[in-house]
Write a protein that holds these residues in place. Structure first.
Motif, PDB file in Angstrom:
ATOM      1  N   ILE A   1      48.981  40.773  46.683  1.00 32.94           N
ATOM      2  CA  ILE A   1      49.736  41.154  47.880  1.00 32.94           C
ATOM      3  C   ILE A   1      50.512  42.448  47.677  1.00 32.94           C
ATOM      4  O   ILE A   1      50.469  43.364  48.501  1.00 32.94           O
ATOM      5  CB  ILE A   1      50.701  40.030  48.290  1.00 32.94           C
ATOM      6  CG1 ILE A   1      49.902  38.774  48.659  1.00 32.94           C
ATOM      7  CG2 ILE A   1      51.578  40.464  49.465  1.00 32.94           C
ATOM      8  CD1 ILE A   1      50.758  37.553  48.886  1.00 32.94           C
ATOM      9  N   LEU A   2      51.228  42.530  46.551  1.00 33.66           N
ATOM     10  CA  LEU A   2      52.132  43.658  46.329  1.00 33.66           C
ATOM     11  C   LEU A   2      51.502  44.767  45.505  1.00 33.66           C
ATOM     12  O   LEU A   2      51.569  45.948  45.865  1.00 33.66           O
ATOM     13  CB  LEU A   2      53.415  43.156  45.649  1.00 33.66           C
ATOM     14  CG  LEU A   2      54.534  44.189  45.414  1.00 33.66           C
ATOM     15  CD1 LEU A   2      54.992  44.749  46.755  1.00 33.66           C
ATOM     16  CD2 LEU A   2      55.708  43.546  44.675  1.00 33.66           C
ATOM     17  N   GLY A   3      50.871  44.361  44.407  1.00 29.11           N
ATOM     18  CA  GLY A   3      50.374  45.367  43.460  1.00 29.11           C
ATOM     19  C   GLY A   3      49.272  46.237  44.011  1.00 29.11           C
ATOM     20  O   GLY A   3      49.305  47.462  43.886  1.00 29.11           O
ATOM     21  N   ILE A   4      48.264  45.608  44.675  1.00 26.37           N
ATOM     22  CA  ILE A   4      47.130  46.383  45.183  1.00 26.37           C
ATOM     23  C   ILE A   4      47.589  47.382  46.234  1.00 26.37           C
ATOM     24  O   ILE A   4      47.191  48.549  46.239  1.00 26.37           O
ATOM     25  CB  ILE A   4      46.049  45.434  45.745  1.00 26.37           C
ATOM     26  CG1 ILE A   4      45.437  44.606  44.611  1.00 26.37           C
ATOM     27  CG2 ILE A   4      44.967  46.228  46.476  1.00 26.37           C
ATOM     28  CD1 ILE A   4      44.435  43.566  45.069  1.00 26.37           C
ATOM     29  N   GLY A   5      48.467  46.918  47.150  1.00 22.92           N
ATOM     30  CA  GLY A   5      48.980  47.831  48.170  1.00 22.92           C
ATOM     31  C   GLY A   5      49.802  48.951  47.572  1.00 22.92           C
ATOM     32  O   GLY A   5      49.704  50.109  47.998  1.00 22.92           O
TER      33      GLY A   5
ATOM     34  N   LEU B   1      56.323  47.130  37.473  1.00 21.01           N
ATOM     35  CA  LEU B   1      55.619  45.967  38.000  1.00 21.01           C
ATOM     36  C   LEU B   1      54.431  45.593  37.118  1.00 21.01           C
ATOM     37  O   LEU B   1      54.228  44.418  36.783  1.00 21.01           O
ATOM     38  CB  LEU B   1      55.145  46.245  39.429  1.00 21.01           C
ATOM     39  CG  LEU B   1      54.277  45.153  40.076  1.00 21.01           C
ATOM     40  CD1 LEU B   1      55.091  43.875  40.257  1.00 21.01           C
ATOM     41  CD2 LEU B   1      53.715  45.629  41.414  1.00 21.01           C
ATOM     42  N   MET B   2      53.643  46.593  36.724  1.00 18.49           N
ATOM     43  CA  MET B   2      52.469  46.310  35.895  1.00 18.49           C
ATOM     44  C   MET B   2      52.867  45.818  34.504  1.00 18.49           C
ATOM     45  O   MET B   2      52.239  44.909  33.951  1.00 18.49           O
ATOM     46  CB  MET B   2      51.596  47.558  35.810  1.00 18.49           C
ATOM     47  CG  MET B   2      50.890  47.892  37.118  1.00 18.49           C
ATOM     48  SD  MET B   2      49.749  49.278  37.002  1.00 18.49           S
ATOM     49  CE  MET B   2      50.898  50.636  36.763  1.00 18.49           C
ATOM     50  N   LEU B   3      53.921  46.408  33.939  1.00 17.98           N
ATOM     51  CA  LEU B   3      54.376  45.974  32.612  1.00 17.98           C
ATOM     52  C   LEU B   3      54.943  44.561  32.673  1.00 17.98           C
ATOM     53  O   LEU B   3      54.672  43.722  31.790  1.00 17.98           O
ATOM     54  CB  LEU B   3      55.426  46.951  32.077  1.00 17.98           C
ATOM     55  CG  LEU B   3      54.925  48.347  31.712  1.00 17.98           C
ATOM     56  CD1 LEU B   3      56.086  49.230  31.264  1.00 17.98           C
ATOM     57  CD2 LEU B   3      53.874  48.282  30.611  1.00 17.98           C
ATOM     58  N   LEU B   4      55.734  44.271  33.719  1.00 20.83           N
ATOM     59  CA  LEU B   4      56.319  42.941  33.862  1.00 20.83           C
ATOM     60  C   LEU B   4      55.236  41.888  34.063  1.00 20.83           C
ATOM     61  O   LEU B   4      55.276  40.806  33.446  1.00 20.83           O
ATOM     62  CB  LEU B   4      57.292  42.931  35.045  1.00 20.83           C
ATOM     63  CG  LEU B   4      57.992  41.596  35.343  1.00 20.83           C
ATOM     64  CD1 LEU B   4      58.835  41.162  34.146  1.00 20.83           C
ATOM     65  CD2 LEU B   4      58.858  41.712  36.601  1.00 20.83           C
TER      66      LEU B   4
END
Length: 341
Positions: free
Chosen positions: A78-82, A24-27
């Protein structure tokens, strides 16, 4: 729905969670560079912004200006922090679980060349302190049935279980150990029962490996003959040793100080193993050179009659022991290492 979603995320395996978080972080780092190349000229700039966003640091040095960039930011909010919060929680939970398992002895030791202490007691505690004072990086594994580890440190580990069971001893990697020290159970007052327990443990140790040096504490010297078939390498007769020391001190005042120096590495003179040198042909050669260096040669293996066999040839497998203080021993080590080099 949010509660169910959180429970499902928490239930995901650690491997899947870490892989998904990384992807997710790389994308997001690549997408933000493609969508806003003016604001984020390099992949590293994009990755920096993603990391400061999902960790809620938010330095403000980079921020998306376009609609597409802000949509990526909303997804990260919404998604990454959680997701990162769950990952951090799992990491902390794993650290806590590892610490709990160490304290409760629910581990498997896989290193080699360690020393296994079987049976916790005041004598075992003193032995561990002496071992660590002798060599600070000594790896020690305590095996007992106590609910909590009696002692823990970077080099001291604990395994809980029935010490006479092979499965527990295998958790301590007994086959790769340097030595096993079996201490008598202080809770057992009956000497016969105490030595019987020690014999049972020694038999379990020897059934798993014959190559590890095994030392057992025996409460009565008369029981040693019962250990013959257990192949125990050495015995320490605790009660007789203490009684003998008391009697000798009573008849010859101050003699206990001599024993204390030989038994305690941090006090006075001590007994050290010294390496043999190639030019030593006889015991006299070794005796004289060590004497000039400030040490007194007294034994080869367990043979204390070296002073009566000085002209005998020094065998290739000699294991020499000399009495001196720590400073003298260190000088001898440096000199002999230089001669060998």
């Amino acid at each position: 729905m949010l509660r169910k979603l959180i429970l499902k995320v928490v239930a995901i395996s650690n491997t899947v969670l870490f892989v998904f978080s990384t992807l997710l972080m790389l994308l997001a780092s690549v997408l933000i560079v493609l969508v806003e190349p003016e604001t984020f000229p390099t992949i590293f700039d994009g990755f920096w912004w993603v990391m400061t966003t999902v960790t809620t640091v938010g330095y403000g040095d980079y921020s998306p200006a376009t609609f597409g960039g802000r949509m990526i930011a909303l997804v990260l909010y919404i998604l990454g922090i959680g997701l990162i919060g769950v990952v951090i929680g799992k990491v902390l939970d794993g650290i806590g679980s590892f610490r709990k398992n160490r304290e409760e002895g629910n581990i498997v030791y896989r290193e080699k060349g360690h020393y296994i202490i079987i049976g916790w007691s005041h004598k075992a505690e003193a032995a561990i302190k002496e071992m660590l004072e002798t060599k600070k990086d000594t790896e020690i594994v305590i095996v007992d049935d106590l609910e909590k580890a009696p002692m823990l440190s970077e080099n001291v580990h604990y395994i809980r279980g029935n010490v006479s069971e092979g499965s527990v001893l295998l958790k301590a990697n007994i086959k790769e150990a340097a030595a096993v020290l079996i201490f008598a159970d202080e809770r057992i007052q009956d000497k016969q029962l105490g030595d019987g327990r020690t014999l049972l443990i020694a038999s379990a140790v020897e059934s798993l490996t014959h190559d590890v040096h095994t030392i057992a504490e025996v409460m009565e010297e008369a029981h040693i003959k019962n250990f013959e078939y257990a192949n125990v390498d050495e015995f320490i007769v605790s009660h007789e040793t203490i009684s003998s020391l008391f009697v000798r001190s009573a008849f010859r005042k101050g003699i206990s100080n001599v024993y204390n120096q030989l038994l305690r590495r941090s006090y006075g003179e001590d007994l050290f193993h010294v390496p043999t040198l190639g030019h030593w042909q006889t015991y006299r050669d070794a005796f004289n050179e060590l004497l000039e260096d400030g040490a007194t040669l007294i034994a080869d293996h367990n043979n204390l009659s070296v002073n009566r066999m000085l002209d005998s040839k020094l065998p290739a497998n000699a294991e020499l022991y000399a009495i001196c203080n720590q400073d003298t021993y260190e000088r001898i080590q440096q000199k002999y290492n230089g001669n060998r080099g």
